[in-house]
Design an enzyme around this catalytic site. Structure first.
Site, PDB file in Angstrom:
ATOM      1  N   HIS A  60      -5.743   4.229  -3.269  1.00 17.17           N
ATOM      2  CA  HIS A  60      -4.753   3.690  -4.197  1.00 17.17           C
ATOM      3  C   HIS A  60      -5.145   2.290  -4.623  1.00 17.17           C
ATOM      4  O   HIS A  60      -6.067   1.692  -4.066  1.00 17.17           O
ATOM      5  CB  HIS A  60      -3.347   3.734  -3.589  1.00 17.17           C
ATOM      6  CG  HIS A  60      -3.118   2.878  -2.378  1.00 17.17           C
ATOM      7  ND1 HIS A  60      -3.842   2.997  -1.205  1.00 17.17           N
ATOM      8  CD2 HIS A  60      -2.221   1.876  -2.147  1.00 17.17           C
ATOM      9  CE1 HIS A  60      -3.392   2.122  -0.319  1.00 17.17           C
ATOM     10  NE2 HIS A  60      -2.420   1.424  -0.872  1.00 17.17           N
ATOM     11  N   ASP A  64      -5.801  -4.339  -0.852  1.00 17.05           N
ATOM     12  CA  ASP A  64      -6.418  -4.212   0.477  1.00 17.05           C
ATOM     13  C   ASP A  64      -7.155  -2.875   0.626  1.00 17.05           C
ATOM     14  O   ASP A  64      -7.645  -2.557   1.713  1.00 17.05           O
ATOM     15  CB  ASP A  64      -5.377  -4.414   1.597  1.00 17.05           C
ATOM     16  CG  ASP A  64      -4.236  -3.420   1.567  1.00 17.05           C
ATOM     17  OD1 ASP A  64      -3.885  -2.943   0.474  1.00 17.05           O
ATOM     18  OD2 ASP A  64      -3.695  -3.101   2.646  1.00 17.05           O
ATOM     19  N   HIS A  65      -7.275  -2.116  -0.497  1.00 16.65           N
ATOM     20  CA  HIS A  65      -8.025  -0.854  -0.458  1.00 16.65           C
ATOM     21  C   HIS A  65      -9.132  -0.773  -1.510  1.00 16.65           C
ATOM     22  O   HIS A  65      -9.949   0.131  -1.465  1.00 16.65           O
ATOM     23  CB  HIS A  65      -7.067   0.341  -0.608  1.00 16.65           C
ATOM     24  CG  HIS A  65      -6.122   0.449   0.539  1.00 16.65           C
ATOM     25  ND1 HIS A  65      -6.289   1.366   1.557  1.00 16.65           N
ATOM     26  CD2 HIS A  65      -5.032  -0.295   0.866  1.00 16.65           C
ATOM     27  CE1 HIS A  65      -5.314   1.194   2.449  1.00 16.65           C
ATOM     28  NE2 HIS A  65      -4.545   0.194   2.059  1.00 16.65           N
ATOM     29  N   ASP A 210      -2.445   4.636   2.322  1.00 15.45           N
ATOM     30  CA  ASP A 210      -1.211   4.245   3.015  1.00 15.45           C
ATOM     31  C   ASP A 210      -0.136   5.287   2.702  1.00 15.45           C
ATOM     32  O   ASP A 210      -0.106   5.837   1.606  1.00 15.45           O
ATOM     33  CB  ASP A 210      -0.730   2.903   2.499  1.00 15.45           C
ATOM     34  CG  ASP A 210      -1.712   1.771   2.763  1.00 15.45           C
ATOM     35  OD1 ASP A 210      -2.685   1.957   3.505  1.00 15.45           O
ATOM     36  OD2 ASP A 210      -1.527   0.685   2.193  1.00 15.45           O
TER      37      ASP A 210
END
Ligand SMILES: [Zn+2]
Ligand SMILES: [Zn+2]
Length: 301
Positions: A60, A64-65, A210
């Site tokens: 996504h 932080d990804h 997540d």
């Protein structure tokens, strides 16, 4: 199959921890899953060869990804990459990367292909002769997919002594490996299990981060060998987990239990916790086969 955790903490990069990124080595293919800031450095530290990475899966569009993606795409050019690179991720990822390239007057000297995802149903997004990758739709604040990596079943192994004893011609070997029985010239039928050994069982791995607690993923990951499931919070912060559409360690363990997983790996820990052992303790009360991801740690299965 080998899983190397490059980063497994939530939110921001810190001195000793990194946000989400991992390498899955499966049937001699190397897949990069998520690409947070610092991924390049983590790849170097873990001695992963950049040139081996041809497929990147982005869950996504939270920073932080994927905030490490433009850096990696640019470095590939500096390293004179010529092999095609495939990026699988939410709709919009192409626009983001191409805008960054265009406004910095940069380009790639290799083929850069985007496979944008927008379905809310599980779909096959990669397939070759040995591996299949499917999406696992997740429940989060933005459109998010987990990924299911499946090895394809290998052919049966030939029992050479047996086929030679029966004087079976080599032209039948492939048929035997495919599981067929053989009729000899004298009319005797030799059953396949007398001519072959079982192959090494095909394994599978699911990456789910997540996500809020989401039982909809269970049918997709049923009987999974290894499940990586986020556990941003402990049950004591259940309300925060609900509010931010993340999971607690207990919820991750419940998903592992209900999907009949063999092994659970926890990650995406909120940096508010000093001691990640607490996640393992909490999950183990529900699902004992639990391990903790940590940056630089590898798992072979
Ligand atoms: Zn995250
Ligand atoms: Zn997120």
């Amino acid at each position: 199959m080998k899983l190397t955790i490059l980063g497994c903490y939530a939110a921001t990069p810190r001195t000793f921890t990194n946000p989400t990124s991992q390498i899955l080595e499966i049937k001699n293919r190397i897949f990069l899953i998520d690409c947070a800031e610092g991924t390049q450095v983590q790849l170097r530290k873990n001695k992963i060869r950049f040139s081996k990475i041809n497929h990147i899966f982005i869950s996504h569009l939270h920073g932080d990804h994927f905030f490490g993606l433009i850096g990696l795409v640019s470095t590939f050019t500096l390293l004179n990459r010529t092999t095609d690179l495939h990026i699988y991720g939410p709709k919009g990822i192409q626009e983001i990367i191409k805008l960054q390239l265009r406004l910095s007057n940069s380009w790639t000297n290799y083929g850069l292909f985007f496979h944008e995802l927008e379905s809310n149903e599980s779909e096959v997004i990669f397939e070759d002769e040995k591996v299949l990758v499917k999406t696992i739709p997740l429940k989060h604040r933005v459109y998010t997919n987990g990924f299911l990596f499946q090895e394809k079943a290998a052919p049966r192994k030939l029992n050479l002594d047996a086929v030679q004893n029966y004087e079976i011609d080599t032209c039948y070997y492939q048929k035997i490996k495919n599981g067929k029985d053989i009729t000899l010239e004298d009319g005797r039928v030799i059953e396949n299990d007398k001519l072959t050994f079982d192959p090494i069982p095909a394994k599978n791995y699911a990456f789910c981060s997540d996500t809020a607690y989401n039982e909809a993923m269970i049918p997709i990951i049923e009987n999974i060998d290894v499940l990586y499931h986020e556990s941003t919070f402990l049950q004591s912060e259940e309300n925060l987990a609900k509010k931010t559409l993340h999971s607690t360690a207990k919820e991750a363990a419940t998903i592992a239990l209900k999907s009949n997983a063999k092994q659970l790996i926890l990650g995406h820990y909120s940096t508010r916790y000093e001691n990640i052992d607490l996640f393992k303790e909490e999950a183990a009360t529900i699902f004992p086969e639990v391990l903790l991801a940590d940056d630089g740690k590898s798992f072979e299965f």
